[in-house]
Scaffold this active site. Structure first.
Site, PDB file in Angstrom:
ATOM      1  CG  ASP A  91       9.224   7.621   1.199  1.00  0.00           C
ATOM      2  OD1 ASP A  91       8.083   7.274   1.556  1.00  0.00           O
ATOM      3  OD2 ASP A  91      10.183   7.748   1.984  1.00  0.00           O
ATOM      4  CE  LYS A  92       7.610  13.772  -6.816  1.00  0.00           C
ATOM      5  NZ  LYS A  92       7.280  15.216  -6.713  1.00  0.00           N
TER       6      LYS A  92
END
Length: 238
Positions: free
Chosen positions: A104-105
């Site tokens: 994920d970011k």
């Protein structure tokens, strides 16, 4: 393995096919210490010695890079809004790199970057059940019941995850530090697993994939190629 000289030089990143054809015709390229001016000359990548401007060029079909992914970067080759993990890698433009799997970011840690699609598929395929270890900080107190649910295979929505290992490292006030080891990679899986226990992940970092551990000396945003031993161990049983 044989390849046209102009294609080889272009693949190496020395210029477009048109530009490298010009370099060859100007006599800037040598094969085995002999100037070659024919752009369709076939070079043997296994044994020929190739120089451009008297600098040796070494061809490698595949590269394997360990990146300590920082938060804020997305796991993509291109993105119109966010910086990508590929944007962090310099000097490998001619290899068509891509991230192996996704983080994920806002998730940090171990990410493999390569141009070997078969390797990436086999490493991350859920049916192969390769372990991935994460360090997480959780808002809430992890209980023995949580540990049991992870071990049995916790439900996220209507999907039952494969059995996972949840290990408590420390508990302070209302926060828990844990290791989580999973064997698949569903969308936002760890965050959803923790959410299923009524808690929330506030920090997440991947530490290990299969036998490959994140280099503790690799600062956030930095990268290096895998060593021969790391790659050998990682490719076992793929």
């Amino acid at each position: 393995m044989k390849m046209r000289l102009d294609k080889y030089l272009a693949h190496f990143g020395l210029g477009t096919r048109k530009e490298v054809k010009s370099f060859i015709r100007k006599g800037l390229v040598k094969v085995n210490d002999i100037i070659i001016k024919k752009d369709d000359y076939k070079v043997d990548l296994d044994c020929d010695f190739i120089c451009f401007n008297d600098q040796k060029i070494e061809y490698r079909q595949y590269v394997y890079i360990m990146l300590n992914k920082p938060a804020g970067c997305v796991c993509a080759t291109q993105d119109q809004v966010h910086r990508t993990v590929i944007d962090l890698i310099e000097g490998y433009d001619h290899y068509d790199l891509f991230p192996v799997g996704r983080l994920d970011k806002d998730t940090e840690g171990l990410l493999i970057i390569t141009n070997n699609g078969d390797f990436a598929h086999k490493l991350m395929a859920p049916k192969r059940k390769h372990a991935k270890l994460y360090y997480a900080v959780i808002d809430g107190i992890v209980t023995e019941d949580d540990i049991r649910k992870f071990k049995e295979g916790i439900y996220i929505g209507d999907y039952q995850c494969q059995p996972a290992q949840l290990t408590v490292l420390a508990i302070e006030e209302n926060y828990s530090e844990v290791y989580i080891e999973i064997y698949e990679g569903k969308f936002h899986q760890i965050k959803r697993m923790v959410q299923a226990t009524g808690k929330k992940v506030v920090y997440l970092k991947r530490l290990q994939i299969k036998t490959l551990k994140l280099d503790p000396h690799l600062e956030s945003g930095r990268y290096r190629e895998l060593t021969d031993d790391e790659l050998f161990d990682l490719m076992k049983d793929l």
